[in-house]
Write a protein that holds these residues in place. Structure first.
Motif, PDB file in Angstrom:
ATOM      1  N   GLY A 259      -0.658  16.414  -5.222  1.00  0.00           N
ATOM      2  CA  GLY A 259       0.222  16.206  -4.134  1.00  0.00           C
ATOM      3  C   GLY A 259       0.397  14.784  -3.660  1.00  0.00           C
ATOM      4  O   GLY A 259       1.478  14.559  -3.293  1.00  0.00           O
ATOM      5  N   LEU A 260      -0.665  14.101  -3.812  1.00  0.00           N
ATOM      6  CA  LEU A 260      -0.588  12.643  -3.209  1.00  0.00           C
ATOM      7  C   LEU A 260       0.212  11.861  -4.253  1.00  0.00           C
ATOM      8  O   LEU A 260       1.286  11.225  -3.845  1.00  0.00           O
ATOM      9  CB  LEU A 260      -1.914  12.149  -3.209  1.00  0.00           C
ATOM     10  N   GLU A 261      -0.086  12.178  -5.586  1.00  0.00           N
ATOM     11  CA  GLU A 261       0.743  11.195  -6.525  1.00  0.00           C
ATOM     12  C   GLU A 261       2.285  11.612  -6.478  1.00  0.00           C
ATOM     13  O   GLU A 261       2.950  10.736  -6.442  1.00  0.00           O
ATOM     14  CB  GLU A 261       0.295  11.793  -7.958  1.00  0.00           C
ATOM     15  N   PHE A 262       2.469  12.923  -6.291  1.00  0.00           N
ATOM     16  CA  PHE A 262       4.052  13.134  -6.084  1.00  0.00           C
ATOM     17  C   PHE A 262       4.778  12.563  -4.607  1.00  0.00           C
ATOM     18  O   PHE A 262       5.806  11.962  -4.510  1.00  0.00           O
ATOM     19  CB  PHE A 262       4.392  14.895  -5.868  1.00  0.00           C
ATOM     20  N   ASN A 263       3.821  12.629  -3.390  1.00  0.00           N
ATOM     21  CA  ASN A 263       4.368  12.024  -2.167  1.00  0.00           C
ATOM     22  C   ASN A 263       4.248  10.718  -2.068  1.00  0.00           C
ATOM     23  O   ASN A 263       5.266   9.966  -1.434  1.00  0.00           O
ATOM     24  CB  ASN A 263       3.527  12.813  -0.961  1.00  0.00           C
ATOM     25  N   LEU A 264       3.493  10.071  -2.602  1.00  0.00           N
ATOM     26  CA  LEU A 264       3.522   8.439  -2.758  1.00  0.00           C
ATOM     27  C   LEU A 264       4.350   7.821  -3.994  1.00  0.00           C
ATOM     28  O   LEU A 264       4.390   6.701  -4.283  1.00  0.00           O
ATOM     29  CB  LEU A 264       1.987   7.997  -3.002  1.00  0.00           C
ATOM     30  N   HIS A 265       4.890   8.747  -4.741  1.00  0.00           N
ATOM     31  CA  HIS A 265       5.866   8.218  -5.948  1.00  0.00           C
ATOM     32  C   HIS A 265       7.021   7.464  -5.197  1.00  0.00           C
ATOM     33  O   HIS A 265       7.343   7.703  -4.024  1.00  0.00           O
ATOM     34  CB  HIS A 265       6.560   9.294  -6.886  1.00  0.00           C
ATOM     35  N   PHE A 266       7.430   6.158  -5.749  1.00  0.00           N
ATOM     36  CA  PHE A 266       8.514   5.359  -4.777  1.00  0.00           C
ATOM     37  C   PHE A 266       9.583   6.187  -4.372  1.00  0.00           C
ATOM     38  O   PHE A 266      10.213   5.940  -3.427  1.00  0.00           O
ATOM     39  CB  PHE A 266       8.476   4.251  -5.728  1.00  0.00           C
ATOM     40  N   ASP A 267      10.289   6.970  -5.471  1.00  0.00           N
ATOM     41  CA  ASP A 267      11.327   7.698  -5.083  1.00  0.00           C
ATOM     42  C   ASP A 267      10.956   8.563  -3.899  1.00  0.00           C
ATOM     43  O   ASP A 267      11.999   8.973  -2.989  1.00  0.00           O
ATOM     44  CB  ASP A 267      11.690   8.533  -6.231  1.00  0.00           C
ATOM     45  N   SER A 268      10.013   9.371  -3.851  1.00  0.00           N
ATOM     46  CA  SER A 268       9.572  10.221  -2.728  1.00  0.00           C
ATOM     47  C   SER A 268       9.619   9.494  -1.380  1.00  0.00           C
ATOM     48  O   SER A 268       9.751   9.525  -0.497  1.00  0.00           O
ATOM     49  CB  SER A 268       8.317  10.864  -2.995  1.00  0.00           C
TER      50      SER A 268
END
Length: 342
Positions: A259-268
């Protein structure tokens, strides 16, 4: 407390003219001047603010994000807050500053007339961001600062946790150049080559670059400081999340890491209004309603632009690139610090 820390150094007439032309927002308020042992560039009335900041109390559990501008500060703030708060995404639906973090020196780095505009304005968010004191916050404190470590409280590395993020100077230069235009802090017609010269000379608000980074680099083995590179965050975000969690003593499940990896992706992050577009609400004397009316005609400023490594190649002349390479080599002589420039 050593008075040398708060000394304001004189500025030659030539340098004053050069800086006033580049940054007219400060010119009418007396301009800027270098302070303290590194010649940290701030508005001329910064001394009382600096004296206040070094006396900030620190308790175990407090976390400070220390960076130069445009080095992944917002990205790191969101990461740290979510890790420390057990991935509370609902609780994260509020502004990073001033809701979750104290931007320690926002008043100090602003031109005096800008402070007064906020004081006289009708935006309660910007007033709280500019004038509230960290002591008013519930513990533990989350603090964001671009100050060098010598202007942070002496007890910080003994009692609190510091996450320092460095970015290669070429990309920071390009990002800062764009940031200062968007937020109307420099002459919009200032050529990039001239700005790069000012950047290398430390003649930009919140510089010079190398004394700031090297001071933190010398503390990289301190158990209460984690030194990160923006480029490593881009290359291995998941590994960086795990490294930060380990540093903070937090255990993450695979689901939390995902979840953190998805939410912290630059696009997110760029699509997250609480860390990007809505940040404008905390830096304007205008009310949210006034800003929204303006946004209907023109999109508000965004803190997060590209977040790329090596973007300098798309903007910087070969001559300026060569000058920066020589400058980096001189400044890093005798140090084992190395940068990835893309």
């Amino acid at each position: 407390m050593a008075e040398e820390l708060f000394r304001r150094w004189p500025v030659s007439e030539e340098k004053r003219r050069r800086m006033d032309a580049a940054y007219p927002v400060f010119a009418g308020d007396g301009g800027q001047a270098p302070f303290g042992p590194s010649g940290y560039m701030l508005p001329v009335d910064a001394e009382p603010f600096l004296r206040q900041y070094v006396q900030t109390p620190v308790d175990p559990g407090d976390v400070w994000i220390v960076t130069l501008p445009k080095c992944g500060t917002t990205w790191t703030q969101e990461m740290v807050w979510l890790i420390q708060n057990d991935c509370d995404y609902k609780g994260a639906q509020c502004l990073l500053c001033p809701d979750r973090y104290q931007f320690l020196e926002i008043a100090c780095i602003s031109a005096p007339h800008q402070r007064e505009e906020v004081r006289q304005g009708n935006n309660p968010i910007s007033k709280r961001n500019m004038f509230s004191r960290v002591e008013e916050r519930p513990k533990p404190w989350f603090v964001k600062t671009h100050l060098p470590l010598h202007y942070c409280p002496p007890a910080l590395l003994e009692r609190g946790k510091v996450i320092y993020v460095a970015r290669n100077p070429k990309d920071m230069c390009i990002s800062y150049f764009n940031h200062l235009k968007v937020f109307e802090e420099r002459d919009p017609d200032l050529p990039l080559d001239e700005f790069a010269d000012l950047f290398m000379a430390g003649e930009v608000n919140q510089l010079p670059y190398f004394p700031h980074v090297l001071e933190a680099w010398k503390q990289r083995h301190n158990p209460n400081l984690l030194f990160l590179f923006f480029e490593d965050m881009k290359r291995d975000l998941r590994g960086t999340i795990q490294k930060v969690a380990d540093f903070l003593g937090k255990s993450l499940t695979k689901e939390q890491l995902d979840g953190l990896e998805f939410n912290l992706h630059f696009d997110s992050m760029k699509k997250n209004p609480w860390v990007n577009k809505s940040m404008a609400y905390a830096y304007s004397p205008l009310t949210a309603e006034e800003l929204e009316a303006m946004a209907a005609k023109e999109p508000p400023p965004q803190f997060m632009r590209k977040g790329q490594t090596g973007d300098w190649r798309n903007h910087m002349s070969q001559q300026t690139s060569d000058k920066m390479d020589a400058w980096i080599q001189r400044e890093l002589a005798g140090s084992d610090l190395k940068f990835i420039t893309g």
